[in-house]
Design an enzyme around this catalytic site. Structure first.
Site, PDB file in Angstrom:
ATOM      1  N   CYS A  91       0.810  -1.225   0.000  1.00  0.00           N
ATOM      2  CA  CYS A  91       0.000   0.000   0.000  1.00  0.00           C
ATOM      3  C   CYS A  91       0.841   1.272   0.000  1.00  0.00           C
ATOM      4  O   CYS A  91       0.376   2.326  -0.433  1.00  0.00           O
ATOM      5  CB  CYS A  91      -0.925   0.016   1.210  1.00  0.00           C
ATOM      6  N   HIS A 343      -8.888   3.017  -2.715  1.00  0.00           N
ATOM      7  CA  HIS A 343      -7.479   2.807  -2.367  1.00  0.00           C
ATOM      8  C   HIS A 343      -6.832   1.943  -3.447  1.00  0.00           C
ATOM      9  O   HIS A 343      -6.570   0.769  -3.231  1.00  0.00           O
ATOM     10  CB  HIS A 343      -7.425   2.139  -0.990  1.00  0.00           C
ATOM     11  N   CYS A 373      -0.968   2.791   6.443  1.00  0.00           N
ATOM     12  CA  CYS A 373      -0.606   1.440   6.858  1.00  0.00           C
ATOM     13  C   CYS A 373      -0.250   0.611   5.632  1.00  0.00           C
ATOM     14  O   CYS A 373      -0.559   0.983   4.494  1.00  0.00           O
ATOM     15  CB  CYS A 373      -1.742   0.789   7.636  1.00  0.00           C
TER      16      CYS A 373
END
Length: 387
Positions: A91, A343, A373
């Site tokens: 991510c 995302h 995160c």
């Protein structure tokens, strides 16, 4: 030490991954259009000065494989003398691209970089081809590779209720919708061609994923999706599935000034940190603490914060333990976040940083933090300073 600065930053609109506006647009195209956009917006820059293209992408296979950074840079017409590399910190991939460019500039290994990231989650699903080593279960909790269950665990550890999660999600959609209506995303969104529901070619100028109709009542009707029996995390309190890309022009400060280019922000400090994979969503806390210490500031000094909303159950514990619970509405995700916008994994780090810099300009703020995160237990953070 040389200073790394953000000269420009843009992103695509966020397209819905299921039958969305970018269903017929490839990840390389989304990336290449932004690379071209940066050069068009900054004509003072000779493309031959570009040292490297650093691009974040998580699922590096199919259209995103074989070094998508190079494929996209060639499609964009960037001189072949420039390098290109695709990076993967899950991510945090495109935020890591920011860090890689900044470190190169600070150490004299180049002064002009295009960075960014992409993820077309409609074409290349997050779980495509993933095959965890069987022995990993001896080192971490078996559910550590299932992001939703890690959010459930983190939420339970911190006493986060279903109602708190739903309220956080409603806020995300409301703020993202307000930002759209009021034109606050206009400076950061770079229009990309896509297709409407009827298949007609259109210029996409707004995010497709935001649901302004979201209410506490509509979210309360959703069932927990990751732990159906005892869970509290629903699809509505998780980051939306979306397709998108983001990009930045990062340069050495004196070089940018010599060319008459704008200095939108300076990279003040950077950090990564690890945490237990079973609560991977907690990573922003140690990463932010490191970044603040390196910048010589405290969390109270921050004017604006972008915290990636992987899950409401993940974001709220980070807000609490960073001591930010009382300033959420004044400082955090003021234009909504990933619950509303989605995302796209490799895109998000540079996306939230782009949104942050635009918010800092709108509010005449000095210091901002972007943090997120990372799956399997990491966090990443960047402190930006307007100069």
């Amino acid at each position: 030490m040389k200073q790394a600065v953000i000269v420009d930053c843009i992103r695509t609109p966020m397209g819905r991954s299921k039958a969305g506006v970018f269903r017929n647009v490839r990840a390389e195209t989304l990336s290449a259009e932004l690379m071209k956009g940066l050069l068009l917006r900054n004509p003072q820059l000779d493309p031959n000065l570009i040292e490297d293209v650093i691009w974040g992408c998580v699922q590096q296979t199919l259209e995103q494989g074989f070094n998508i950074a190079r494929n996209a840079s060639l499609l964009a017409g960037i001189p072949k003398t420039a390098g290109a590399v695709t990076v993967n910190r899950l991510c945090g991939s495109s935020m890591d691209a920011i860090h890689q460019a900044a470190r190169a500039i600070m150490t004299g290994m180049g002064d002009t970089f295009i960075i960014g990231g992409v993820e077309h989650m409609g074409h290349v699903p997050m779980s495509h081809g993933v095959d965890f080593h069987p022995g990993l279960a001896n080192k971490v909790a078996k559910a550590s590779g299932m992001m939703g269950l890690t959010a459930e665990m983190l939420g339970k550890l911190h006493g986060i209720t279903r109602e708190q999660q739903d309220a956080f999600a409603v806020r995300s959609h409301q703020r993202a919708y307000a930002a759209t209506v009021e034109g606050r995303f206009a400076k950061e969104i770079y229009g990309i061609e896509g297709h409407d529901a009827n298949g007609a070619l259109i210029k996409v100028l707004q995010d497709e994923v935001i649901r302004p109709e979201t209410t506490m009542e509509s979210l309360a009707a959703l069932r927990p999706v990751f732990d159906p029996v005892n869970g509290t995390v629903t699809a509505g309190t998780s980051s939306a599935l979306s397709d998108g890309a983001s990009a930045m022009l990062i340069m050495e400060e004196s070089k940018a000034r010599a060319l008459g280019l704008p200095i939108r922000a300076r990279i003040r400090s950077m950090a990564v940190a690890g945490c237990d994979a079973a609560i991977m969503g907690y990573g922003p806390v140690p990463a932010t603490q490191k970044a603040l210490a390196r910048a010589g500031i405290t969390v109270a000094d921050l004017d604006v914060i972008e915290l990636n909303e992987a899950f409401a159950a993940q974001s709220l514990p980070c807000v609490k333990d960073l001591g930010l619970a009382d300033v959420v509405d004044d400082k955090i995700n003021l234009n909504g976040g990933a619950i509303a916008l989605g995302h796209p994994l490799g895109c998000s780090g540079a996306r939230i940083s782009t949104t942050l810099i635009n918010l800092m300009e709108d509010k005449d703020a000095t210091l901002g933090l972007a943090t997120m995160c990372i799956g399997l237990g990491q966090g990443i953070a960047t402190v930006f300073e307007r100069v």
